[in-house]
Design a protein around this motif. Structure first.
Motif, PDB file in Angstrom:
ATOM      1  N   PHE A   1       0.778   6.314  -5.031  1.00  0.00           N
ATOM      2  CA  PHE A   1       0.189   7.196  -4.012  1.00  0.00           C
ATOM      3  C   PHE A   1      -0.795   8.211  -4.581  1.00  0.00           C
ATOM      4  O   PHE A   1      -1.791   8.552  -3.937  1.00  0.00           O
ATOM      5  CB  PHE A   1       1.307   7.922  -3.248  1.00  0.00           C
ATOM      6  N   ASP A   2      -0.535   8.711  -5.793  1.00  0.00           N
ATOM      7  CA  ASP A   2      -1.403   9.754  -6.345  1.00  0.00           C
ATOM      8  C   ASP A   2      -2.720   9.210  -6.879  1.00  0.00           C
ATOM      9  O   ASP A   2      -3.590   9.982  -7.304  1.00  0.00           O
ATOM     10  CB  ASP A   2      -0.677  10.541  -7.444  1.00  0.00           C
ATOM     11  N   LYS A   3      -2.905   7.888  -6.832  1.00  0.00           N
ATOM     12  CA  LYS A   3      -4.167   7.270  -7.253  1.00  0.00           C
ATOM     13  C   LYS A   3      -4.937   6.709  -6.054  1.00  0.00           C
ATOM     14  O   LYS A   3      -5.980   6.084  -6.219  1.00  0.00           O
ATOM     15  CB  LYS A   3      -3.901   6.136  -8.248  1.00  0.00           C
ATOM     16  N   THR A   4      -4.433   6.925  -4.850  1.00  0.00           N
ATOM     17  CA  THR A   4      -5.060   6.356  -3.659  1.00  0.00           C
ATOM     18  C   THR A   4      -6.092   7.307  -3.062  1.00  0.00           C
ATOM     19  O   THR A   4      -6.146   8.501  -3.405  1.00  0.00           O
ATOM     20  CB  THR A   4      -4.005   6.046  -2.584  1.00  0.00           C
ATOM     21  N   LEU A   5      -6.857   6.780  -2.117  1.00  0.00           N
ATOM     22  CA  LEU A   5      -7.809   7.605  -1.370  1.00  0.00           C
ATOM     23  C   LEU A   5      -7.088   8.761  -0.686  1.00  0.00           C
ATOM     24  O   LEU A   5      -7.609   9.883  -0.618  1.00  0.00           O
ATOM     25  CB  LEU A   5      -8.527   6.752  -0.321  1.00  0.00           C
TER      26      LEU A   5
ATOM     27  N   GLY B   1       0.824  -1.203   0.000  1.00  0.00           N
ATOM     28  CA  GLY B   1       0.000   0.000   0.000  1.00  0.00           C
ATOM     29  C   GLY B   1       0.859   1.253   0.000  1.00  0.00           C
ATOM     30  O   GLY B   1       1.868   1.329   0.710  1.00  0.00           O
ATOM     31  N   SER B   2       0.463   2.253  -0.805  1.00  0.00           N
ATOM     32  CA  SER B   2       1.269   3.475  -0.925  1.00  0.00           C
ATOM     33  C   SER B   2       0.482   4.731  -0.580  1.00  0.00           C
ATOM     34  O   SER B   2       0.842   5.828  -1.002  1.00  0.00           O
ATOM     35  CB  SER B   2       1.834   3.594  -2.347  1.00  0.00           C
ATOM     36  N   GLY B   3      -0.610   4.569   0.197  1.00  0.00           N
ATOM     37  CA  GLY B   3      -1.311   5.736   0.719  1.00  0.00           C
ATOM     38  C   GLY B   3      -0.557   6.291   1.918  1.00  0.00           C
ATOM     39  O   GLY B   3       0.588   5.926   2.187  1.00  0.00           O
ATOM     40  N   ILE B   4      -1.191   7.163   2.677  1.00  0.00           N
ATOM     41  CA  ILE B   4      -0.516   7.806   3.802  1.00  0.00           C
ATOM     42  C   ILE B   4      -0.087   6.790   4.859  1.00  0.00           C
ATOM     43  O   ILE B   4       0.996   6.920   5.443  1.00  0.00           O
ATOM     44  CB  ILE B   4      -1.414   8.906   4.429  1.00  0.00           C
ATOM     45  N   ILE B   5      -0.876   5.737   5.084  1.00  0.00           N
ATOM     46  CA  ILE B   5      -0.506   4.725   6.074  1.00  0.00           C
ATOM     47  C   ILE B   5       0.703   3.929   5.586  1.00  0.00           C
ATOM     48  O   ILE B   5       1.650   3.680   6.344  1.00  0.00           O
ATOM     49  CB  ILE B   5      -1.681   3.777   6.366  1.00  0.00           C
ATOM     50  N   GLY B   6       0.707   3.548   4.321  1.00  0.00           N
ATOM     51  CA  GLY B   6       1.820   2.788   3.766  1.00  0.00           C
ATOM     52  C   GLY B   6       3.111   3.587   3.718  1.00  0.00           C
ATOM     53  O   GLY B   6       4.180   3.093   4.098  1.00  0.00           O
TER      54      GLY B   6
ATOM     55  N   GLU C   1      -1.496  18.863   2.962  1.00  0.00           N
ATOM     56  CA  GLU C   1      -2.092  18.974   1.627  1.00  0.00           C
ATOM     57  C   GLU C   1      -1.552  17.819   0.781  1.00  0.00           C
ATOM     58  O   GLU C   1      -0.383  17.840   0.362  1.00  0.00           O
ATOM     59  CB  GLU C   1      -1.760  20.328   1.012  1.00  0.00           C
ATOM     60  N   PRO C   2      -2.378  16.797   0.518  1.00  0.00           N
ATOM     61  CA  PRO C   2      -1.894  15.580  -0.140  1.00  0.00           C
ATOM     62  C   PRO C   2      -1.138  15.786  -1.441  1.00  0.00           C
ATOM     63  O   PRO C   2      -0.112  15.121  -1.652  1.00  0.00           O
ATOM     64  CB  PRO C   2      -3.183  14.771  -0.350  1.00  0.00           C
ATOM     65  N   PRO C   3      -1.582  16.678  -2.351  1.00  0.00           N
ATOM     66  CA  PRO C   3      -0.840  16.834  -3.613  1.00  0.00           C
ATOM     67  C   PRO C   3       0.595  17.321  -3.420  1.00  0.00           C
ATOM     68  O   PRO C   3       1.427  17.177  -4.320  1.00  0.00           O
ATOM     69  CB  PRO C   3      -1.677  17.865  -4.384  1.00  0.00           C
ATOM     70  N   LEU C   4       0.891  17.903  -2.262  1.00  0.00           N
ATOM     71  CA  LEU C   4       2.242  18.369  -1.968  1.00  0.00           C
ATOM     72  C   LEU C   4       2.988  17.411  -1.046  1.00  0.00           C
ATOM     73  O   LEU C   4       4.173  17.130  -1.240  1.00  0.00           O
ATOM     74  CB  LEU C   4       2.188  19.758  -1.310  1.00  0.00           C
ATOM     75  N   TYR C   5       2.278  16.892  -0.052  1.00  0.00           N
ATOM     76  CA  TYR C   5       2.929  16.089   0.985  1.00  0.00           C
ATOM     77  C   TYR C   5       3.215  14.658   0.545  1.00  0.00           C
ATOM     78  O   TYR C   5       4.291  14.115   0.841  1.00  0.00           O
ATOM     79  CB  TYR C   5       2.046  16.089   2.239  1.00  0.00           C
ATOM     80  N   LEU C   6       2.288  14.029  -0.162  1.00  0.00           N
ATOM     81  CA  LEU C   6       2.506  12.637  -0.576  1.00  0.00           C
ATOM     82  C   LEU C   6       3.703  12.478  -1.516  1.00  0.00           C
ATOM     83  O   LEU C   6       4.513  11.559  -1.330  1.00  0.00           O
ATOM     84  CB  LEU C   6       1.231  12.065  -1.203  1.00  0.00           C
ATOM     85  N   PRO C   7       3.877  13.331  -2.526  1.00  0.00           N
ATOM     86  CA  PRO C   7       5.085  13.215  -3.357  1.00  0.00           C
ATOM     87  C   PRO C   7       6.366  13.400  -2.537  1.00  0.00           C
ATOM     88  O   PRO C   7       7.368  12.729  -2.804  1.00  0.00           O
ATOM     89  CB  PRO C   7       4.926  14.339  -4.395  1.00  0.00           C
ATOM     90  N   TYR C   8       6.328  14.295  -1.558  1.00  0.00           N
ATOM     91  CA  TYR C   8       7.485  14.494  -0.687  1.00  0.00           C
ATOM     92  C   TYR C   8       7.817  13.209   0.069  1.00  0.00           C
ATOM     93  O   TYR C   8       8.989  12.805   0.134  1.00  0.00           O
ATOM     94  CB  TYR C   8       7.197  15.631   0.299  1.00  0.00           C
ATOM     95  N   LEU C   9       6.792  12.554   0.636  1.00  0.00           N
ATOM     96  CA  LEU C   9       7.026  11.309   1.369  1.00  0.00           C
ATOM     97  C   LEU C   9       7.567  10.223   0.443  1.00  0.00           C
ATOM     98  O   LEU C   9       8.484   9.477   0.813  1.00  0.00           O
ATOM     99  CB  LEU C   9       5.734  10.828   2.034  1.00  0.00           C
TER     100      LEU C   9
END
Length: 313
Positions: free
Chosen positions: A35-39, A8-13, A129-137
């Protein structure tokens, strides 16, 4: 080096993977979607323990996540602290309030409450903000030596065979993967709108009538819906009208310009599944976080990494 695979590559993963890397593990992520396709990429992601059990445990996870976001603010893209008003009623269970640093939370004055809201807490809380934070992670995960593989997994036998240790962060996907009928969707529809001038707030006091505004750097997220056992991922114009009509009850007369309508299915469970699998002892489950994924993600990840680190000493 100790090896582990996170599913899983969402915020939990992503947070689980990075916390494990920080404990010295070599980590691979295997996921059905990037990640960019996840909930996780769809949500407003303000720090708010919503629709998650058990309350006391999740409040501790939320407090640990709060501390992590505080360290990241000003460093990680998309992480900031914003004033947030949360409505409550006398029978509300507000355990999260007691977990925050002294002086962080206060009761709202009557003049600070929107129309129709009787009581509320105000606190400066993390906004991700997911569009900024998830790519960073994701980039941080790769920079720490992580690898990513896109793959669909069909069974727990296949999951258990991935690595010496496997962390299951598949969210709602765990229902089919683990045959977990306790896990079910809570459908959310939200509106991404022009940035509003009214303060950010949430009113979760009426089941089926969740209302909130989350102001971000470039836009506002307006919600929402919280329909249990609803698998519909299509946009419902009636829900859009309903969300906008609720804005008027809070004293917002003019409809904002809508930039996008988004639907997502939250992974709701009677309690977060946070444990080793009884039949596949090398698999640890970390799913079922309801509407509080970003709120508790780091707390879960840090506890998980400590558990696995102790197991491998």
């Amino acid at each position: 080096m100790k090896s582990v695979t996170v599913i899983g590559s969402g915020i939990i993963g992503l947070t689980s993977a990075i916390a494990l890397q920080e404990q010295g593990f070599q980590v691979r992520i295997v996921a059905k979607e990037r990640f960019d396709k996840t909930l996780s990429n769809k949500v407003g992601a303000v720090w708010f323990p919503y629709a998650i059990e058990p309350l006391k445990k999740s409040s501790l996870w939320a407090a640990q996540s709060f501390d992590r976001y505080k360290k990241e603010a000003g460093i990680a893209p998309g992480i900031s602290f914003v004033p947030f008003l949360n409505a409550y009623v006398d029978e509300s269970k507000e355990d999260w309030v007691d977990q925050l640093p002294p002086g962080t939370v206060r009761k709202a004055r009557p003049d600070e409450l929107p129309n129709g809201m009787e009581k509320g807490f105000i606190a400066d809380v993390p906004l991700a903000e997911p569009p900024l934070y998830l790519p960073y992670l994701f980039e941080k995960f790769l920079s720490l030596g992580g690898s990513y593989e896109q793959k669909t997994l069909a069974s727990m036998v296949e999951v258990a065979g991935l690595d010496s240790w496997v962390i299951n962060c598949t969210g709602l996907g765990a229902r089919a993967l683990c045959q977990d009928e306790d896990l079910h969707p809570m459908r959310g529809q939200i509106l991404r709108a022009e940035k509003l001038t009214v303060p950010s707030f949430a009113d979760p006091t009426k089941k089926g009538a969740l209302s909130y505004i989350i102001n971000r750097s470039q836009d506002s997220v307006i919600g929402g819906t919280d329909y249990d056992d609803d698998w519909n991922e299509s946009i419902d114009p009636k829900d859009t009208d309903l969300i906008l009509s609720r804005l008027k009850t809070f004293g917002i007369r003019k409809n904002p310009e809508i930039l996008e309508v988004i639907v997502g299915l939250r992974p709701k469970r009677s309690a977060v599944r946070f444990e080793f699998d009884p039949d596949f002892p090398n698999v640890f489950h970390n799913y079922g976080h309801g509407g509080a994924g970003f709120t508790v993600a780091w707390g879960c990840a840090l506890e998980l990494s400590e558990i696995l680190s102790q197991k491998t000493r």
